[in-house]
Write an enzyme that holds these catalytic residues in place. Structure first.
Site, short mmCIF file in Angstrom:
data_model
loop_
_atom_site.label_atom_id
_atom_site.label_comp_id
_atom_site.label_asym_id
_atom_site.label_seq_id
_atom_site.Cartn_x
_atom_site.Cartn_y
_atom_site.Cartn_z
N TYR A 179 -8.08 7.19 -9.13
CA TYR A 179 -7.50 7.87 -8.18
C TYR A 179 -5.72 7.77 -8.33
CZ TYR A 179 -6.30 8.96 -3.23
OH TYR A 179 -5.82 9.41 -2.07
N ASP A 211 0.11 4.93 -13.97
CA ASP A 211 0.24 5.00 -12.66
C ASP A 211 0.03 3.76 -12.24
OD1 ASP A 211 -0.22 5.02 -9.82
OD2 ASP A 211 -1.82 6.72 -9.91
N LYS A 239 3.06 0.91 -2.91
CA LYS A 239 2.35 -0.08 -2.33
C LYS A 239 3.19 -1.61 -1.99
CE LYS A 239 -2.22 2.02 -3.03
NZ LYS A 239 -2.87 2.21 -2.15
N1 PMP Z 1 -2.31 5.96 -7.30
C1 PMP Z 1 -3.03 5.07 -7.32
C2 PMP Z 1 -3.47 4.27 -8.47
C3 PMP Z 1 -3.39 4.63 -5.86
O1 PMP Z 1 -3.96 3.51 -5.79
C4 PMP Z 1 -2.79 5.38 -4.97
C5 PMP Z 1 -3.54 4.88 -3.52
N2 PMP Z 1 -4.56 3.99 -3.39
C6 PMP Z 1 -2.28 6.37 -5.17
C7 PMP Z 1 -1.93 6.76 -6.46
C8 PMP Z 1 -1.73 7.23 -3.98
O2 PMP Z 1 -0.85 6.51 -3.16
P1 PMP Z 1 -0.59 6.93 -1.57
O3 PMP Z 1 -1.76 6.65 -0.81
O4 PMP Z 1 0.56 6.07 -1.23
O5 PMP Z 1 -0.40 8.55 -1.59
#
Ligand code: PMP
Length: 435
Positions: free
Chosen positions: A138, A235, A263
């Site tokens: 994701y 990521d 995060k």
């Molecule tokens: N990349 C990863 C690896 C994530 O875990 C997340 C959120 N769970 C995102 C991108 C997207 O981040 P956001 O919810 O802050 O848009």
């Protein structure tokens, strides 16, 4: 108002009642306060929080010293929205000092924005169209990456957008491969590397599964991307600042070209960013017409969020946070492994650092394809029964649990004891087999 009433009222105005679909619980629960490792609902029930805001909370909820420092650092300034601030430079310097790939950094508000910017930058830098992501990962909800997350088993091998309304032109340019499949990745890159702008990967698949990219896979990603001039994007929106100030890249020794983070960096405040090689990142600065990449946002580098980032990093250093987080995670995983052994069921414990998971399968998975064989209903039942016992886990099957520095050994031991009780009950209900 009680949970049910709040749920009904909210659903009258907010579709489904939730501001993010990932927050949906079995029954509506409205939270009214949070402190340390605990969250409390409108009926006065307190839960041990094993979700930690999907990883955004790392010091603990409403951490007194963090809140004090945020207030102090951002006192007297709100969003001005023109020019620059000293604060954002201070945080940028910290990121570039700690994260191996970070020669330059830019801040936005969410992980989704960060991965969008990283991919657009990669397309601009290479002049290429395609990107590669891995099944099960994701990277946010924008169209470039909104495919093949928790794909149903029957649809594996197909491109599966996870939202209606996704632009097919975008998803057609997204190629999906199997995580940890060295040969598959090599074959694609040898054939089509010259067309591929970027490869984006969660180096530990925390969104589903909790397994890490193995050394050979990471090495191949790096070598093949360099060979074909493809931008390698880590990521690290979950792994960054959660496992080390330098992110997972500082632990695995492979340096990507670009990194996204979010995060944990700000202990719950909205802050994310993209960082990486100067020759790519410079496109976000002044460039000749046609070469520059647009990076904007009214709320980018919002001073309280930036202050939260600076305060989080300083506290993680002062508290020797990572030693503690790894010790808590180890205690949880070790405890669960003991519970599995005592109940005689077939299950595997996964996760890394402060992240833990339980899979109802026989062998450790190394890819989504190996993981998705598990019984999602059983997984959901386990989570619901844990909630009934006061342990708030991520509410979707296959998803991770995340500890923070406010969890105590006693919290962990109580969660393990509850898990053992739930597993035994599932055996009694004949939903799980005991050897
Ligand atoms: N990349 C990863 C690896 C994530 O875990 C997340 C959120 N769970 C995102 C991108 C997207 O981040 P956001 O919810 O802050 O848009």
């Amino acid at each position: 108002m009680k949970n049910q009433q709040i749920g009904e009222r909210n659903a009258r105005y907010i579709p489904g009642g939730y501001s993010s679909q990932a927050r949906r619980l079995k029954d509506p629960i409205a939270f009214v306060s949070a402190k340390g490792s605990r969250v409390t609902d409108a009926e006065g029930r307190t839960f041990t929080d094993h979700n930690s805001a999907f990883g955004a909370i790392i010091l603990g909820h409403c951490h007194d010293e963090h809140m004090r420092r945020v207030a102090e650092l951002s006192r007297g300034i709100d969003q001005i929205g023109l020019g620059m601030t000293t604060l954002e430079g201070d945080l940028a310097e910290l990121v570039c000092t700690h994260v191996p790939s970070a020669e330059r950094v830019n801040f936005c508000c969410s992980g989704t924005e960060a991965t969008f910017h990283a991919i657009r930058l990669a397309r601009a830098a290479t002049g290429r169209r395609y990107i590669v992501k891995f099944q099960g990962a994701y990277h946010g909800w924008h169209d470039y990456v909104a495919v093949n997350f928790v794909t149903p088993r029957a649809d594996l091998g197909k491109i599966t957008p996870f939202s209606a309304g996704t632009l097919d032109l975008a998803t057609e340019a997204t190629l999906v491969l199997t995580f940890n499949d060295v040969a598959g990745f090599k074959a694609l890159m040898r054939e089509r590397g010259h067309e591929i702008a970027a490869v984006i990967i969660e180096p530990v698949m925390h969104n589903v599964g909790g397994f890490a990219a193995n050394d050979a896979f990471l090495k191949t990603l790096r070598e093949e991307s360099s060979r074909s001039g493809t931008v390698l994007i880590f990521d690290e929106i979950i792994t960054g600042f959660r496992h080390a100030l330098g992110g997972y890249q500082s632990l695995c020794g492979i340096t990507p070209d670009l990194t996204t983070f979010g995060k944990a960096i700000a202990n719950g405040y909205p802050l994310a960013g993209v960082c990486g090689r100067e020759d790519i990142m410079r496109r976000l600065g002044p460039m000749p017409t046609g070469e520059g990449v647009f990076f904007g946002g009214t709320y980018n580098a919002f001073p309280p969020s930036v202050a939260a980032g600076i305060a989080t990093i300083s506290l993680l250093k002062e508290l020797d946070g990572y030693t503690r987080l790894f010790a808590l995670g180890d205690r949880m995983r070790h405890g669960l492994a003991g519970a599995i052994e005592r109940t005689g069921i077939q299950a595997r414990v996964a996760g890394f650092g402060s992240i833990w998971m339980l899979h109802f399968i026989e062998r450790d998975p190394h890819s989504y394809e190996e993981l998705v064989i598990q019984d999602a209903d059983l997984d959901m039942r386990f989570r619901a029964m844990m909630l009934d016992r006061g342990h708030l886990l991520a509410p979707q099957a296959l998803r991770r649990m995340t500890l923070n520095l406010a969890h105590t050994e006693a919290d962990i031991d109580a969660t393990v004891a509850a898990a053992e009780e739930v597993l035994s009950e599932l055996v009694r209900m004949q939903l799980l087999e005991s050897a």
